[in-house]
Scaffold this motif. Structure first.
Motif, mmCIF file in Angstrom:
data_model
loop_
_atom_site.group_PDB
_atom_site.id
_atom_site.type_symbol
_atom_site.label_atom_id
_atom_site.label_comp_id
_atom_site.label_asym_id
_atom_site.label_seq_id
_atom_site.Cartn_x
_atom_site.Cartn_y
_atom_site.Cartn_z
ATOM 1 N N ALA A 156 2.395 1.535 -7.550
ATOM 2 C CA ALA A 156 2.869 0.453 -6.693
ATOM 3 C C ALA A 156 2.375 0.618 -5.260
ATOM 4 N N CYS A 157 2.280 1.860 -4.816
ATOM 5 C CA CYS A 157 1.882 2.134 -3.435
ATOM 6 C C CYS A 157 0.378 1.992 -3.231
ATOM 7 N N TYR A 158 -0.405 2.581 -4.125
ATOM 8 C CA TYR A 158 -1.845 2.665 -3.923
ATOM 9 C C TYR A 158 -2.664 1.680 -4.766
ATOM 10 N N HIS A 159 -2.019 0.973 -5.684
ATOM 11 C CA HIS A 159 -2.719 -0.015 -6.510
ATOM 12 C C HIS A 159 -1.806 -1.230 -6.684
ATOM 13 N N PRO A 160 -1.434 -1.888 -5.563
ATOM 14 C CA PRO A 160 -0.422 -2.951 -5.618
ATOM 15 C C PRO A 160 -0.813 -4.132 -6.497
ATOM 16 N N ARG A 161 -2.095 -4.494 -6.542
ATOM 17 C CA ARG A 161 -2.517 -5.625 -7.385
ATOM 18 C C ARG A 161 -2.342 -5.293 -8.858
ATOM 19 N N GLY A 162 -2.750 -4.085 -9.242
ATOM 20 C CA GLY A 162 -2.573 -3.664 -10.628
ATOM 21 C C GLY A 162 -1.108 -3.615 -11.002
ATOM 22 N N TYR A 163 -0.276 -3.144 -10.053
ATOM 23 C CA TYR A 163 1.156 -3.050 -10.319
ATOM 24 C C TYR A 163 1.763 -4.439 -10.511
ATOM 25 N N ALA A 164 1.366 -5.401 -9.661
ATOM 26 C CA ALA A 164 1.870 -6.765 -9.790
ATOM 27 C C ALA A 164 1.459 -7.381 -11.132
ATOM 28 N N THR A 165 0.243 -7.078 -11.575
ATOM 29 C CA THR A 165 -0.239 -7.593 -12.871
ATOM 30 C C THR A 165 0.577 -7.020 -14.023
ATOM 31 N N ILE A 166 0.900 -5.728 -13.934
ATOM 32 C CA ILE A 166 1.711 -5.086 -14.983
ATOM 33 C C ILE A 166 3.083 -5.742 -15.071
#
Length: 506
Positions: A156-166
């Motif tokens: 969530a901290c270092y890969h926010p776009r990937g986290y939002a997609t998940i």
């Protein structure tokens, strides 16, 4: 096998990406410092030094030390050195690690507050569960709970776009979180968390709990490691059920968790109610210590709904979190001086090390100063050498703090040979300008106070400040009073030692 290899490559890329982030190396060093395994005396100094650098962390440790669980005397503890001695180095080290982690991610991104809150709730649930089931090392359980969700926090901290997609995939496609992680990232949260935990040298016992392997356990744990895994898993699932589900789904998840793991750990529904309520209260205290807003009322109602509480008034208002007010320098000096005096008056010969630490801490915090160091003559008596201290890069200063005593022109000679208190109060103060001592310490404002026991200088207290703020009369009086209390303790220790030697020679 190809998919596994591809996933491993993706994880390596992610680790390289976050390792290159501006703040990550500093966080890694902080975590590794706190967990560093060193000798007991050095560890006491090390952990106290780490704590004193951060006000919220200092407050958290002091609050814990003053809780009824640890402080049976009823006398309030104001010194971190005293708190570390009371709680034990291991407990404080683990507690400090958690707060360092929380502070980093809280400051890094305000959007991470909810995940940080969940990690802290899990940590407090784990400690409460450990107490209920009789697991001795409650702080180890706390640390396991804290790090259980590290992988998700990192993503969530270092890969926010990937986290939002998940999150979107889980919500819209109704697929498990692990599956969504693999499809989006190529690895799951647990693998990421364990990989970083390994880099930080977090104990293996904690890393082993960063997965759901225990989910299929249907028997009582036969080893302490299995008990710790079961405690961590229950705490993690309990947090997820209560705070990441709608009310109806939360009740069903809590009941399912109780049916599956409750008998294994010996936990009842009433015990879980107590665990969640205490965990929420503890978490609120830490958020208050970090001056972070927390919707305590919403969480309280969420807890009641998840646990089907019928004996509370949900209209109860919870007062807003008050901003913390730091003590003034004079108040802090006065408070810590009282603690030191009380400790010296007790007169235990084993307290000398503790009293020395308390005096240094009082000067460090009360000044406030950038460094405080205790030095003593070497075996020959010809040189003054650094022994222990607090402050940034203190190990380097201790290593370089090695000065000849001979020659009264320098500050060391003045302090030891003339038994004089030395204060250099800024760039305009020309005392000892150009001496090797001033060049080595490199600070515009410093003090060097001799410690006299039985008419002999047995050591010195050194302290400095980079900011050229002059010494005021009240601060000087407090520092000297603290030094005098340490001299009392040193004199008594030397007297007892001499009497013991005389008795053994008869």
């Amino acid at each position: 096998m190809g998919e596994e290899s591809k996933g491993a490559d993706k994880l390596v890329e992610f680790l390289a990406e976050i390792s290159g982030a501006a703040e990550f190396p500093a966080l890694s060093r902080s975590i590794e410092q706190v967990l560093l395994k060193v000798a007991e005396e050095a560890s006491l100094q090390h952990i106290t030094n780490v704590i004193l650098k951060d006000y919220s962390l200092t407050l958290r440790i002091l609050r814990t030390a003053n809780s009824p669980l640890y402080n049976r005397s009823g006398r309030e503890i104001h010194s971190i050195s005293h708190a570390v001695t009371l709680l034990g180095v291991e407990s404080v080290r683990e507690m400090a690690t958690g707060v360092v982690l929380l502070e980093h991610f809280r400051k890094h991104s305000p959007g991470l507050k909810e995940l940080i809150l969940l990690s802290l709730l899990t940590a407090n649930h784990a400690r409460e569960i450990a107490e209920h089931v009789g697991y001795a090392n409650r702080e180890e359980a706390y640390l396991c709970g804290m790090f259980r969700n590290l992988g998700e926090v990192l993503v969530a901290c270092y890969h926010p776009r990937g986290y939002a997609t998940i999150l979107l995939r889980v919500q819209e496609d109704r697929i498990p979180v692990a599956q969504a992680c693999f499809e989006v990232l190529g690895f799951d949260y647990d693998r990421a968390g364990r990989a970083v935990a390994s880099q930080w040298r977090i104990p293996e016992s904690v890393r082993e709990c960063m997965s759901d392997r225990v989910v299929r356990v249907r028997r009582a744990p036969s080893t302490e490691a299995e008990r710790l895994e079961a405690i961590t898993h229950f705490a993690h699932r309990l947090t997820t059920a209560v705070y990441r589900r709608e009310a109806n789904g939360a009740r069903a998840s809590v009941n399912l968790l109780l049916d599956s793991l409750g008998p294994v750990l010996g936990l009842t529904h009433d015990a879980v109610k107590s665990i969640v309520e205490n965990g929420l209260a503890e978490t609120g205290e830490v958020f208050q210590a970090m001056n972070v807003p927390m919707d305590h009322l919403r969480l309280k109602r969420q807890t009641e709904a998840a646990l089907q509480r019928i004996d509370s008034d949900t209209s109860e208002e919870v007062p807003a979190e008050a901003a913390l007010e730091q003590e003034s320098e004079s108040e802090m000096f006065a408070t810590l001086l009282r603690d030191v005096t009380r400790q010296v008056d007790r007169g235990s010969p084993d307290d000398l090390g503790s009293i020395t630490m308390m005096v240094m801490e009082a000067i460090y915090r009360g000044g406030p100063f950038d460094h405080v160091l205790f030095a003593m003559p070497d075996e020959t008596g010809h040189r003054l050498v650094g022994v222990i201290g607090f402050g940034e890069s203190i190990d380097k200063l201790i290593k370089n703090f090695n000065f000849p005593v001979a020659g009264a022109s320098g500050p060391v000679g003045a302090a030891i040979l003339k038994q004089t208190d030395v204060f250099v109060s800024g760039p305009r103060d020309r005392h000892f300008e150009g001496t090797r001592f001033s060049q080595v310490v490199g600070e515009p404002l410093y003090g060097l106070l001799p410690l006299v026991a039985g008419g002999t200088v047995v050591g010195c207290l050194y302290f400095d400040r980079h900011e050229p703020k002059n010494f005021d009369a009240a601060a000087l009086a407090a520092i000297r009073a603290l030094r005098d209390q340490l001299c009392r303790a040193l004199t008594r220790s030397r007297t007892r030692s001499a009497l013991t030697t005389a008795d053994s020679g008869r």
